[in-house]
Design a protein around this motif. Structure first.
Motif, PDB file in Angstrom:
ATOM      1  N   ARG A 183     -11.072   2.599   3.550  1.00 40.87           N
ATOM      2  CA  ARG A 183      -9.783   2.685   3.831  1.00 40.87           C
ATOM      3  C   ARG A 183      -8.889   2.926   2.636  1.00 40.87           C
ATOM      4  NH1 ARG A 183      -5.567   0.562   5.417  1.00 40.87           N
ATOM      5  NH2 ARG A 183      -3.576   1.878   7.037  1.00 40.87           N
ATOM      6  N   CYS A 195      -4.680   9.586  -1.304  1.00 43.93           N
ATOM      7  CA  CYS A 195      -3.538   9.279  -0.316  1.00 43.93           C
ATOM      8  C   CYS A 195      -2.028   9.650  -1.156  1.00 43.93           C
ATOM      9  CB  CYS A 195      -4.117   8.140   0.857  1.00 43.93           C
ATOM     10  SG  CYS A 195      -5.252   8.809   1.976  1.00 43.93           S
ATOM     11  N   GLY A 215       5.260   1.526   5.736  1.00 41.06           N
ATOM     12  CA  GLY A 215       5.032   3.260   6.563  1.00 41.06           C
ATOM     13  C   GLY A 215       3.715   3.465   5.718  1.00 41.06           C
ATOM     14  N   GLU A 216       3.320   3.349   4.556  1.00 44.71           N
ATOM     15  CA  GLU A 216       2.402   3.563   3.793  1.00 44.71           C
ATOM     16  C   GLU A 216       0.959   2.922   4.154  1.00 44.71           C
ATOM     17  OE1 GLU A 216       4.848   5.682   0.424  1.00 44.71           O
ATOM     18  OE2 GLU A 216       4.350   3.243   0.230  1.00 44.71           O
ATOM     19  N   LEU A 236       0.423   1.345   6.933  1.00 43.53           N
ATOM     20  CA  LEU A 236      -0.317   1.281   8.894  1.00 43.53           C
ATOM     21  C   LEU A 236      -0.665   2.635   8.427  1.00 43.53           C
ATOM     22  CD1 LEU A 236      -0.084  -0.145  11.028  1.00 43.53           C
ATOM     23  CD2 LEU A 236       2.419   0.710  11.368  1.00 43.53           C
ATOM     24  N   HIS A 237      -0.379   3.935   8.077  1.00 41.99           N
ATOM     25  CA  HIS A 237       0.211   5.193   7.932  1.00 41.99           C
ATOM     26  C   HIS A 237      -0.693   5.936   7.054  1.00 41.99           C
ATOM     27  CE1 HIS A 237      -0.544   4.717  12.679  1.00 41.99           C
ATOM     28  NE2 HIS A 237       1.051   4.497  12.659  1.00 41.99           N
ATOM     29  N   ASP A 286      -8.207  10.881  10.533  1.00 40.30           N
ATOM     30  CA  ASP A 286      -7.276  10.296  11.766  1.00 40.30           C
ATOM     31  C   ASP A 286      -9.090   9.981  12.288  1.00 40.30           C
ATOM     32  OD1 ASP A 286      -6.229   8.484  13.191  1.00 40.30           O
ATOM     33  OD2 ASP A 286      -5.518  10.222  15.326  1.00 40.30           O
ATOM     34  N   THR A 318     -10.557   4.721  11.260  1.00 36.44           N
ATOM     35  CA  THR A 318      -9.478   4.432  12.884  1.00 36.44           C
ATOM     36  C   THR A 318      -9.763   3.140  13.286  1.00 36.44           C
ATOM     37  OG1 THR A 318     -11.086   5.518  14.360  1.00 36.44           O
ATOM     38  CG2 THR A 318      -9.712   6.311  13.541  1.00 36.44           C
TER      39      THR A 318
END
Length: 230
Positions: free
Chosen positions: A13, A45, A215-216, A218-219, A225, A230
């Motif tokens: 991930r 990402c 934030g980066e 966590l998501h 998704d 997940t």
């Protein structure tokens, strides 16, 4: 330079790569510039300019891995490529069925600072490593994830820890053998859990050099998704 290697078949991930460029390229341009050179199952990402002393591997202070498995029910079609079906694995058919409570207790016993030499390949340096936590979380529908956090992991360490704990829980290895392997490095006929259930979930850095915001982490932008993310 990656933060570390992942075995063939293991998912990530969050894999972190640091690189030096021989031209001045804005971080926002990197995804478009690099995408043509990536295989279809690799996505980029976040790209940014980190602090000058940052190094993807040597600056890392810890990692989290998650191993997905099913107990008491077969995996759903969405999770089948990313979770070990314990009931169907011939290596894990023992005197008793594996229960979540038993497996969680065995994993918790591995927490601490020790030489995990009984649980990794000889190609990795033999040294003390700290396993900060090892928990088992229920995801529903018989799906569970073993979450292991530590300052660093040797080659196959997570897969051998989870797989061997499953063998003990199934009655194929004694608890005394499990304790001896953890406390004294005594070899045991362990089990390297299949690669497809494992995900490198997160790589952590000290706040002074961490390029990523909460934030980066966590998501991550652009991350699918869907299983196994997940």
């Amino acid at each position: 330079m990656p933060s570390g290697r992942t075995d063939r078949g293991v998912h990530a991930r969050m894999q972190v790569i640091s690189l030096r460029l021989n031209e001045d390229v804005a971080p926002a341009e990197l995804p478009q510039r690099l995408s043509p050179f990536l295989s279809p199952d690799v996505g980029l990402c976040v790209a940014k300019r980190p602090p000058g002393s940052f190094h993807a591997q040597w600056s890392a202070s810890g990692k989290e891995y998650r191993y997905r498995l099913t107990l008491g029910a077969p995996p759903s079609e969405a999770w089948r490529p990313y979770a070990l079906d314990v009931a169907e694995d011939a290596t894990l058919q023992g005197e008793r069925a594996v229960t979540p409570e038993r497996l969680e207790a065995l994993l918790a016993r591995a927490v601490g600072t020790r030489d995990f030499t009984a649980f990794h390949e000889r190609s990795s340096p033999q040294k003390a490593r700290t396993l900060a936590s090892a928990t088992l979380r229920e995801r529903g529908g018989g799906l569970y994830e073993a979450c292991l956090e530590g300052d660093g992991f040797a080659r196959y360490q997570v897969r051998y820890l989870v797989g061997s704990a499953l063998k003990v829980a199934a009655g194929l290895l004694s608890e005394e053998q499990w304790h001896a392997a953890l406390d004294a490095g005594t070899s045991l006929a362990g089990f390297k859990a299949p690669a497809h259930g494992l995900v490198l979930w997160e790589v952590r850095y000290p706040s002074a050099v961490d390029p990523f915001g909460p934030g980066e982490r966590l998501h991550p932008p652009g991350l699918p998704d869907s299983p196994p993310f997940t």
